[in-house]
Design an enzyme around this catalytic site. Structure first.
Site, short mmCIF file in Angstrom:
data_model
loop_
_atom_site.label_atom_id
_atom_site.label_comp_id
_atom_site.label_asym_id
_atom_site.label_seq_id
_atom_site.Cartn_x
_atom_site.Cartn_y
_atom_site.Cartn_z
CG HIS A 208 -1.41 1.37 1.60
ND1 HIS A 208 -0.84 2.16 2.58
CD2 HIS A 208 -2.43 2.10 1.09
CE1 HIS A 208 -1.50 3.30 2.67
NE2 HIS A 208 -2.46 3.30 1.78
CG ASN B 196 -15.71 6.45 -7.83
OD1 ASN B 196 -15.25 5.32 -7.69
ND2 ASN B 196 -16.54 6.76 -8.80
NE ARG C 37 -3.34 11.69 3.82
CZ ARG C 37 -2.60 10.67 4.23
NH1 ARG C 37 -2.12 9.79 3.35
NH2 ARG C 37 -2.34 10.49 5.51
#
Length: 288
Positions: A125, A273, A129
């Site tokens: 992973h 989403n 951001r």
């Protein structure tokens, strides 16, 4: 540098990192000669999505999903980018720095999860951001998730990120490693999710350029070390027993992402989403 320029620069960087990682993974698919070499080499398919703000129905940004399924090496991997903006709900704004006085936000980033055909190739992973409210900060990291842990792989992964962090501040690696160990822990299983790595959040040292440089380095380091680890093991065979252990491990991975992961919570609470948010879930898993 003004805030709007920072938003544009970071969003463009995450797009470039996405492109670089996808190219590396597709090259791995092409070079594989292992047990599934008879399959067609996997390729990413991209799908765009748009976000609508929940409060007033206005346009709220969106993103692009890049998904590869059923490859020679990658059973399922997603490399998603998003750039969204809007207004936090009153309740959620209380949990986000700088949003208690003004609930408007901007967020851009990249999120990657790879689930592998071979249980000998670790799942992984990674995300980085940049968020803006009345404050702004970077976050992210990467962690290794091996169904069959290999101490050599784990050591190489950690060494790469220690070198990455040390290029920016020698205090970062021990802090970010400990943060990762604490965050990626499954309390109800009394176990870590994987072999750790680094994790940082709400990172604002007061020097935006330095913080952005760190975040860029984390992304580049991930692409280099993880691609190397995959190539190390991608042509090895595995047993049915090892596959069963992999499927059981994936169950723990899914539990963490659905119950504890803050990124999942952030996405779902801000009208993201759903398909992209739940991209992290494995294609197949078992519970003992």
């Amino acid at each position: 540098m003004d805030t709007e320029t920072k938003k544009q620069i970071t969003a463009k960087w995450f797009e470039k990192l996405r492109d670089d990682i996808c190219a590396s993974f597709e090259a791995i698919e092409s070079d594989n000669t292992g047990p599934m070499a008879g399959r067609e080499a996997g390729r990413f398919e991209r799908k765009q999505w748009q976000r609508t703000n929940q409060d007033d129905g206005s346009e709220g940004g969106g993103g692009t999903m890049s998904i590869m399924r059923g490859g020679r090496v990658f059973e399922k991997v997603g490399v998603n980018i998003s750039t969204v903006h809007g207004t936090f709900t009153e309740e959620f704004a209380k949990t986000i720095p700088g949003a208690d006085t003004d609930p408007r936000f901007f967020a851009t980033g990249i999120s990657l999860v790879a689930h592998m055909n071979s249980p000998k190739v670790p799942a992984v992973h990674m995300n980085t951001r940049y968020l803006v409210t009345t404050k702004d900060w970077f976050g992210g990291g990467a962690d290794l998730n091996a169904p069959l842990p290999n101490s050599y792989d784990t050591a190489r992964f950690h060494s790469a990120f220690k070198e990455c962090c040390d290029r920016h501040d020698s205090a970062y690696y021990p802090k970010f490693k400990a943060w990762c160990d604490e965050y990626f822990y499954i309390p109800h299983r009394n176990r870590a999710r994987g072999e750790g790595g680094i994790f940082y959040d709400r990172h604002n040292s007061g020097n935006w350029d330095a913080d952005f440089a760190l975040t860029q380095d984390v992304g580049k380091t991930f692409n280099e070390i993880y691609s190397a680890l995959v190539r190390e093991h991608m042509n090895e065979s595995w047993t049915p027993f090892e596959r069963e252990k992999q499927l059981e491990y994936r169950g723990y991975y899914a539990e963490f992402n659905l119950v504890y992961d803050r990124g999942t919570t952030f996405g779902l609470k801000t009208g993201g989403n759903v398909e992209a948010i739940l991209m992290s879930l494995p294609p197949e898993a078992k519970w003992p």
